[in-house]
Design a protein around this motif. Sequence first.
Motif, PDB file in Angstrom:
ATOM      1  N   SER A  86     -17.932  48.631  34.861  1.00 65.12           N
ATOM      2  CA  SER A  86     -18.677  49.180  33.733  1.00 65.12           C
ATOM      3  C   SER A  86     -19.941  48.090  33.283  1.00 65.12           C
ATOM      4  O   SER A  86     -19.797  46.880  33.335  1.00 65.12           O
ATOM      5  N   LYS A  87     -20.787  48.770  32.612  1.00 63.77           N
ATOM      6  CA  LYS A  87     -22.013  48.059  31.970  1.00 63.77           C
ATOM      7  C   LYS A  87     -22.136  48.274  30.620  1.00 63.77           C
ATOM      8  O   LYS A  87     -22.207  49.555  30.072  1.00 63.77           O
ATOM      9  N   ILE A  88     -22.494  46.976  29.799  1.00 68.97           N
ATOM     10  CA  ILE A  88     -22.665  47.109  28.271  1.00 68.97           C
ATOM     11  C   ILE A  88     -23.661  46.582  27.834  1.00 68.97           C
ATOM     12  O   ILE A  88     -24.018  45.413  28.123  1.00 68.97           O
ATOM     13  N   GLY A  89     -24.878  47.574  27.501  1.00 69.52           N
ATOM     14  CA  GLY A  89     -26.011  46.766  27.022  1.00 69.52           C
ATOM     15  C   GLY A  89     -26.264  46.115  25.767  1.00 69.52           C
ATOM     16  O   GLY A  89     -25.071  45.869  25.110  1.00 69.52           O
ATOM     17  N   LYS A  90     -27.229  45.191  25.524  1.00 67.09           N
ATOM     18  CA  LYS A  90     -27.559  44.471  24.502  1.00 67.09           C
ATOM     19  C   LYS A  90     -27.269  45.127  23.082  1.00 67.09           C
ATOM     20  O   LYS A  90     -27.583  46.236  23.007  1.00 67.09           O
ATOM     21  N   TRP A  91     -26.377  44.473  22.280  1.00 67.82           N
ATOM     22  CA  TRP A  91     -26.364  44.756  20.821  1.00 67.82           C
ATOM     23  C   TRP A  91     -25.320  45.768  20.682  1.00 67.82           C
ATOM     24  O   TRP A  91     -25.098  46.253  19.528  1.00 67.82           O
ATOM     25  N   ALA A  92     -24.623  46.333  21.726  1.00 70.84           N
ATOM     26  CA  ALA A  92     -23.705  47.332  21.495  1.00 70.84           C
ATOM     27  C   ALA A  92     -22.569  46.922  20.700  1.00 70.84           C
ATOM     28  O   ALA A  92     -22.118  45.610  20.473  1.00 70.84           O
ATOM     29  N   HIS A  93     -21.806  48.030  20.083  1.00 73.21           N
ATOM     30  CA  HIS A  93     -20.704  47.774  19.241  1.00 73.21           C
ATOM     31  C   HIS A  93     -19.610  48.609  19.636  1.00 73.21           C
ATOM     32  O   HIS A  93     -19.930  49.829  19.542  1.00 73.21           O
ATOM     33  N   ILE A  94     -18.503  48.162  19.890  1.00 72.51           N
ATOM     34  CA  ILE A  94     -17.426  48.923  20.443  1.00 72.51           C
ATOM     35  C   ILE A  94     -16.143  48.719  19.582  1.00 72.51           C
ATOM     36  O   ILE A  94     -15.636  47.589  19.419  1.00 72.51           O
ATOM     37  N   ASN A  95     -16.037  49.781  18.768  1.00 74.67           N
ATOM     38  CA  ASN A  95     -14.892  49.527  17.838  1.00 74.67           C
ATOM     39  C   ASN A  95     -13.462  49.700  18.466  1.00 74.67           C
ATOM     40  O   ASN A  95     -13.038  50.049  19.401  1.00 74.67           O
ATOM     41  N   ALA A  96     -12.307  49.382  17.569  1.00 68.42           N
ATOM     42  CA  ALA A  96     -11.000  49.155  18.263  1.00 68.42           C
ATOM     43  C   ALA A  96     -10.569  50.400  18.706  1.00 68.42           C
ATOM     44  O   ALA A  96     -10.567  51.514  18.514  1.00 68.42           O
ATOM     45  N   TYR A  97      -9.670  50.108  19.937  1.00 72.69           N
ATOM     46  CA  TYR A  97      -8.864  51.116  20.601  1.00 72.69           C
ATOM     47  C   TYR A  97      -9.572  51.930  21.505  1.00 72.69           C
ATOM     48  O   TYR A  97      -9.327  53.018  21.819  1.00 72.69           O
ATOM     49  N   SER A  98     -10.985  51.614  21.657  1.00 74.11           N
ATOM     50  CA  SER A  98     -11.860  52.469  22.368  1.00 74.11           C
ATOM     51  C   SER A  98     -11.696  52.085  23.798  1.00 74.11           C
ATOM     52  O   SER A  98     -11.076  51.053  24.438  1.00 74.11           O
ATOM     53  N   PHE A  99     -11.850  53.295  24.679  1.00 78.51           N
ATOM     54  CA  PHE A  99     -11.811  52.971  26.154  1.00 78.51           C
ATOM     55  C   PHE A  99     -13.191  53.581  26.826  1.00 78.51           C
ATOM     56  O   PHE A  99     -13.632  54.458  26.462  1.00 78.51           O
ATOM     57  N   MET A 100     -13.549  52.849  28.049  1.00 80.66           N
ATOM     58  CA  MET A 100     -14.502  52.989  29.091  1.00 80.66           C
ATOM     59  C   MET A 100     -13.769  53.154  30.142  1.00 80.66           C
ATOM     60  O   MET A 100     -13.139  52.218  30.676  1.00 80.66           O
ATOM     61  N   GLY A 101     -14.044  54.276  31.002  1.00 83.31           N
ATOM     62  CA  GLY A 101     -13.454  54.174  32.308  1.00 83.31           C
ATOM     63  C   GLY A 101     -14.497  53.707  33.354  1.00 83.31           C
ATOM     64  O   GLY A 101     -15.693  53.125  33.091  1.00 83.31           O
ATOM     65  N   GLY A 102     -13.996  53.554  34.809  1.00 86.01           N
ATOM     66  CA  GLY A 102     -14.768  52.893  35.628  1.00 86.01           C
ATOM     67  C   GLY A 102     -16.256  53.412  35.988  1.00 86.01           C
ATOM     68  O   GLY A 102     -16.546  54.622  35.634  1.00 86.01           O
ATOM     69  N   TYR A 103     -17.279  52.424  36.171  1.00 84.38           N
ATOM     70  CA  TYR A 103     -18.782  52.662  36.241  1.00 84.38           C
ATOM     71  C   TYR A 103     -19.359  53.513  34.947  1.00 84.38           C
ATOM     72  O   TYR A 103     -20.346  53.854  35.181  1.00 84.38           O
ATOM     73  N   ALA A 104     -18.727  53.425  33.748  1.00 79.02           N
ATOM     74  CA  ALA A 104     -19.207  53.952  32.789  1.00 79.02           C
ATOM     75  C   ALA A 104     -20.275  52.895  32.170  1.00 79.02           C
ATOM     76  O   ALA A 104     -20.381  51.664  32.406  1.00 79.02           O
TER      77      ALA A 104
END
Length: 211
Positions: free
Chosen positions: A141-159
Motif C-alpha cells: 500500500s501507499k499513503i501520501g503526505k498529510w494523510a490521516h487514518i483513524n482508528a480501526y481502519s483497514f487498507m487492502g493490499g496495493y491500495a
Amino acid sequence: MKNLIIIGARGYGREVYNLAIQCDGYQKDYVIKGFLDDKLDALVGFDNYPEIISSVENYEIQENDVFICALGSVKWKKHYVELIQGKGGQFINLIHPTVIINSNVKIGNGLIVFMYSNISNDCEIGDYVTIQGFVAIGHDSKIGKWAHINAYSFMGGYAILEDEVCLNTRATVLPNVIIRKGATVGAASLVIKNVKENTTVFGVPAKRLEF
C-alpha cells in the motif's frame, strides 16, 4: 537530548502527549518541553500535562527543539507544520512500541502511529501521516503526505491513499483501490472503487456525498 514540542493542546494533543511518553525515545532521545496552542487556557482543568508555551505563530524556535503536530484536521495540520518549517523547525516520528512494521516499509518524517497498528510489507508512508490505533495497512500500500487514518481502519493490499486523504473511524478500503488527493471517507464506510479528488464518500458501499 532534544526538547519535544507538541503543536496542539486540545484533546488530541493530550493523546499525543501520552503517546510521546510511551515511545522508546522518551527520556533517551527527547524530553517533552510543552505545547503550542493559541488557546492558552486549553489545559485548564486537566492535570499532569506540561505547559502551553506559546501560540505557533509567536513561538521562536530554540536550540534542540523538535516538533510533532497533534491536529486531527488535515488542513490545519498542514498549515501549522508549514509554519514551523518556515521558521526552520524539525519534526520527529512518534511510533508506539506495539506497532508492527514489516519488511521493506519506507516511512517519512513527522509520523504519528498509535498502538497496535500493523503496517505490512513493502508499504510506503509519506511525511506527516497520522495513523491511529488498531489500523491495518495491507502489503504494497501507499499513503501520501498529510494523510490521516483513524482508528480501526483497514487498507487492502496495493491500495493507495494520495496526499491529504482522510479515512474516518473503521473505514475499509478494498485492495487495489485508489483514493485521490484530498478525499474523505466517512466512518464505517466500505470503499470498493476509486474515489475522485476532493470528494467525500460514505456508506456500504461508499458513495459520493453532495453538499
